[in-house]
Design an enzyme around this catalytic site. Structure first.
Site, short mmCIF file in Angstrom:
data_model
loop_
_atom_site.label_atom_id
_atom_site.label_comp_id
_atom_site.label_asym_id
_atom_site.label_seq_id
_atom_site.Cartn_x
_atom_site.Cartn_y
_atom_site.Cartn_z
N HIS A 17 0.87 -1.19 0.00
CA HIS A 17 0.00 0.00 0.00
C HIS A 17 0.90 1.23 0.00
O HIS A 17 1.28 1.75 1.05
CB HIS A 17 -0.90 -0.03 1.25
CG HIS A 17 -1.94 1.06 1.28
ND1 HIS A 17 -3.13 0.93 1.97
CD2 HIS A 17 -1.98 2.30 0.74
CE1 HIS A 17 -3.83 2.04 1.85
NE2 HIS A 17 -3.15 2.88 1.10
N HIS A 19 1.30 4.85 -2.41
CA HIS A 19 0.92 5.72 -3.53
C HIS A 19 2.19 6.40 -4.02
O HIS A 19 2.80 7.18 -3.28
CB HIS A 19 -0.10 6.76 -3.08
CG HIS A 19 -1.35 6.15 -2.54
ND1 HIS A 19 -2.42 5.81 -3.34
CD2 HIS A 19 -1.71 5.79 -1.28
CE1 HIS A 19 -3.38 5.27 -2.59
NE2 HIS A 19 -2.96 5.25 -1.34
N HIS A 197 -9.59 1.04 -1.14
CA HIS A 197 -9.56 1.67 0.17
C HIS A 197 -10.96 1.57 0.76
O HIS A 197 -11.94 1.98 0.13
CB HIS A 197 -9.19 3.15 0.06
CG HIS A 197 -7.75 3.41 -0.26
ND1 HIS A 197 -7.08 2.79 -1.28
CD2 HIS A 197 -6.84 4.23 0.35
CE1 HIS A 197 -5.81 3.22 -1.30
NE2 HIS A 197 -5.64 4.10 -0.32
N GLU A 200 -11.20 3.33 6.18
CA GLU A 200 -10.19 4.24 6.74
C GLU A 200 -10.96 5.35 7.47
O GLU A 200 -11.00 5.39 8.69
CB GLU A 200 -9.31 4.82 5.63
CG GLU A 200 -8.26 5.81 6.15
CD GLU A 200 -7.51 6.54 5.03
OE1 GLU A 200 -6.48 7.14 5.35
OE2 GLU A 200 -7.96 6.51 3.87
N ASP A 279 1.60 7.13 2.05
CA ASP A 279 2.17 8.32 1.38
C ASP A 279 3.34 8.81 2.23
O ASP A 279 3.22 9.79 2.97
CB ASP A 279 1.11 9.41 1.24
CG ASP A 279 -0.07 8.98 0.39
OD1 ASP A 279 0.02 9.12 -0.85
OD2 ASP A 279 -1.06 8.48 0.96
#
Length: 335
Positions: A17, A19, A197, A200, A279
């Site tokens: 996971h 980005h 996703h 979250e 990220d």
């Protein structure tokens, strides 16, 4: 470096996971802005870092999309990818499945082919330089329409043999998985794996929709599944992989403190959780930083950490022979 630090760094692991646009460090953002003559709303690297005090997902996304504007050429995407792989290799990552957001780029006039060529050349360079394998996940932006996702899938057609899966990211609340059921079905028919996703910021119902309507192969995040006992039992019973991102959860206020993070409870309840960085340029740490932070906050044992690493390979889209080789490497490391 402590014994635990060196153990975590040396532990063979995959990242599932990540980005790639979210690995754009401020220094590279400024370098690419200068290279491409792009104006950005920050005067210095320090200004960018100061802006990284988010209170929620949307605050982050606003800065994330501004930063992505510096990505213009094939060389930019190559440099972005290789910079991530260099950091990941230093963290003991042997395989990475990286998400990219083509709509972030095509909507501002960057050709899909430019993005693909740059990322693929960065992936090839990482394999040569580090022996690291990787795969691409093409994510649809859920705040846009399903028609826009269908358009992206059509543009991607010539490249689908180089794309492992499709995903679903961006603003979760108000954009349930159900909105994308038809495009996910179309992607499945084309032989692509499916991830999304869910859970979250969105409720447990979004996790159910990802499972039942999208028929995903993997859940990204999934924290809020813990609110629903029947859902936890279902996820555990089916062996569904959850790609959990502790420092992201902290930075976006999904948890108020890592002391409250549910990762060890996930493992205790039989969930196939993994640790990932999401990220990392924006959330304060790459994958080993996430292992270290949650291990310290929740008192995870080396056995727990090895379980998380094993889950990262068994939950990957690697062929079974490659998964078996990586699991054997973890066994040898633990021995």
């Amino acid at each position: 470096m402590t014994d635990l630090d060196s153990f975590i760094t040396g532990l063979p692991k995959a990242e599932l996971h990540l980005h790639i646009e979210g690995s754009l460090e401020p220094e590279l953002m400024f370098a690419l802005a200068e290279r491409n003559g792009v104006a950005i709303p920050f005067a210095s690297v320090e200004d960018v870092r100061a802006a990284y005090a988010f209170s929620n997902l949307q605050d982050f996304l606003d800065i994330y999309y501004a930063g992505a504007s510096v990505l213009q050429t094939e060389a930019d995407f190559h440099d972005l990818a290789l910079a991530y792989f260099d950091r990941a290799a230093a963290d003991g990552v042997l395989h990475a499945e990286i998400m990219f957001d083509p709509q972030t780029h095509t909507d501002r006039g960057i050709a899909f082919d430019t993005v693909m060529r740059g990322l693929l050349s960065g992936m090839a360079a990482a394999q040569t330089k580090h022996g690291m394998t990787s795969a691409l996940i093409m994510s649809f932006l859920r705040h846009l329409t399903e028609d826009a996702a269908f358009e992206t899938l059509a543009v991607a057609e010539p490249w689908l043999d180089r794309i492992a899966a499709v995903g679903l990211d961006s603003s979760e609340v108000g954009h349930p998985p159900a909105k994308f059921a038809r495009v996910f079905a179309a992607a499945r028919e084309k032989g692509l794996k499916l991830v999304a996703h869910a859970g979250e910021e969105g409720p447990p119902e979004y996790v159910y929709e990802a499972l039942d309507l999208l028929q995903v192969d993997r859940i990204d995040h999934g924290n809020r599944a813990m609110e629903d006992r029947a859902l936890v039992e279902r996820l555990a019973g089916t062996g569904m992989t959850l790609t959990v991102c502790p420092l992201s959860n902290l930075k976006l206020c999904v948890v108020s403190d890592l002391v409250d993070h549910p990762l060890d409870r996930m493992l205790a309840q039989g969930l196939k959780a993994t640790i990932n960085s999401d990220d990392p340029a924006y959330f304060g740490g790459y994958v080993a930083d996430n292992y270290r932070a949650v291990a310290q906050a929740r008192g995870l044992s080396r056995k727990d950490l090895a379980t998380l690493a094993r889950n990262s390979f068994s939950g990957s889209f690697l062929p079974p022979s490659a998964v078996a080789a990586h699991l054997a490497a973890i066994d040898a490391y633990m021995a």
